[in-house]
Design an enzyme around this catalytic site. Structure first.
Site, PDB file in Angstrom:
ATOM      1  CD  GLU A 176     -63.066  40.300  11.878  1.00 45.48           C
ATOM      2  OE1 GLU A 176     -64.071  40.893  11.441  1.00 45.48           O
ATOM      3  OE2 GLU A 176     -62.880  39.067  11.718  1.00 45.48           O
ATOM      4  CG  ASP A 203     -58.586  36.724  14.216  1.00 48.77           C
ATOM      5  OD1 ASP A 203     -58.497  37.708  13.465  1.00 48.77           O
ATOM      6  OD2 ASP A 203     -59.600  36.494  14.917  1.00 48.77           O
TER       7      ASP A 203
END
Length: 416
Positions: free
Chosen positions: A166, A95
């Site tokens: 994350e 991400d």
């Protein structure tokens, strides 16, 4: 491996219809890395929208011989089973933070004015890819994916983890969910997190906690303010304490970690003519790895305040914010440097010989802390400059990917 004819080669703009590894087997490593990186960056994967990129990573790994591929949510885990006596884990998040005018990605050739001066100076002559997620951390992801397709006969069994969420609250973290549900998927003797480090080791990480300091008042019409009590005004001592706080530098296992304590948001009030009855000051404390989460909480709010995630407001009984109401929002432990393991020592020696870099402390929080909590020593090592993470002009030089892959191949083929 099959070679794709030139007239059937995959499109180079990174569309989701093109497999991440398609056509790369016939290319020199540098060109293959460039193509994989471009495709990964072109597939937008802002937190909560990692699915398409996770699909593409899973499909690419499934086509690589000798790898078992598992998936939990949008986290993809690939493992070899070569019968080696030790296992190395490499992990990278898929991400990114939100896009800020930096997609689709664009290659910048030498001399292009959009190449940052610091990048041009450090990497003269290198092509540079500009775009969201290039440094943080799709460059390292691209190296990991390429290694899965080309690395043969490593001296260790390997585990590759491509995980989601994350960049947001710890409770969403894909690696954390795998650790909780399938700890066997990520067991190993040593772990590498591919956070951007300019191809040097950044060891350990600071811990982080976020909490609201809450003041309460009495609502009233602002024309008759004496009938109420202003909660925003009552927050002034909180800001004063934050302003007076002197951040510490803490030495841990020979590395200096810089702490920080800051208000990052403030909210209060319901209308422009209403005395506010509530104010919240959102505080982020970054603490060195000499402290546990309990130690850090004691310093902020006292050892017996009772504030935990999800249990509402509690009165701080001591610490910096004694006397104020506290509500916990997020917390993640720190990790010690982890440089004493034989794998860390050998990797450090190789990197020093290769580029002269010596270990530095990781000042932000990273998922090395999750491996540390499992008893697995871990370091941060990745392509890209950590100072460019989240910037609108985020970019990465291609030669950083080449350097990282060269280091990892040499290390993974060398007996300890």
């Amino acid at each position: 491996m099959n070679t794709i004819p030139q007239d059937m080669a995959p499109r180079r703009h990174g569309s989701r219809e093109t497999g991440l590894l398609d056509g790369t087997s016939a290319l020199p490593s540098e060109e293959a890395l460039a193509l994989i990186l471009e495709r990964m960056v072109a597939t937008a994967s802002v937190s909560d929208d990692e699915g398409p990129l996770a699909d593409a990573v899973q499909a690419a790994l499934a086509a690589c011989p000798s790898w078992r591929v598992d998936r939990l949510g949008d986290t993809v885990v690939a493992r070899t089973d070569l019968g080696r006596s030790h296992r190395i884990v490499m992990a990278g998040h898929l991400d990114t933070v939100p896009v800020n005018g930096n997609l689709p990605p664009r290659w910048l050739e030498t001399g292009d004015p959009e190449i940052r001066s610091d990048v041009a100076q450090a990497h003269p002559g290198s092509r540079v890819l500009r775009g969201r997620g290039t440094a943080d951390m799709k460059a390292s992801d691209a190296v990991m994916l390429h290694l899965a397709s080309v690395l043969d006969n490593p001296v260790y069994d390997l585990t590759l983890v491509f995980y989601d969420h994350e960049e947001v609250a710890a409770e969403k973290n894909g690696l954390g969910r795998v650790v909780a549900a399938h700890p066997d998927w990520v067991r190993g003797d040593f772990a590498i997190i591919g956070e951007p480090t300019n191809c040097g080791i950044e060891a350990g990480c600071n811990g982080t906690m976020r909490f609201d300091l809450v003041t309460h008042g009495v609502a009233a019409h602002s024309a008759r303010s004496w009938m109420g009590s202003n909660a925003i005004h009552s927050a002034a001592p909180i800001l004063a304490r934050l302003d007076a706080y002197q951040p510490r530098t803490v030495a841990v296992d020979g590395l200096d970690y810089q702490e920080g304590l800051n208000a990052t948001m403030i909210s209060g009030g319901t209308g422009t003519n209403v005395i506010p009855d509530t104010c919240r000051v959102h505080v982020n404390y970054r603490f060195a790895p000499d402290k546990t989460l309990a130690d850090a909480k004691a310093l902020m709010m006292g050892a017996d305040a009772g504030a935990e995630l999800g249990n509402g407001e509690h009165r701080a009984t001591g610490g910096v914010f004694e006397g104020f109401d506290v509500e916990m929002c997020d917390e993640s432990p720190a990790a010690r440097p982890g440089l004493a393991s034989p794998w860390a020592r050998s990797l450090t020696d190789l990197i020093t010989q290769t580029n002269g870099s010596t270990p530095r402390p990781k000042l932000g929080w990273t998922d090395v802390a999750r491996f540390s909590a499992l008893g697995v020593p871990a370091v941060n090592l990745g392509a890209g400059d950590p100072l460019l993470a989240h910037k609108s002009d985020e970019q990465v030089p291609l030669d950083d990917l080449v350097s990282l892959e060269s280091i990892l191949v040499s290390w993974l083929k060398k007996h300890q």
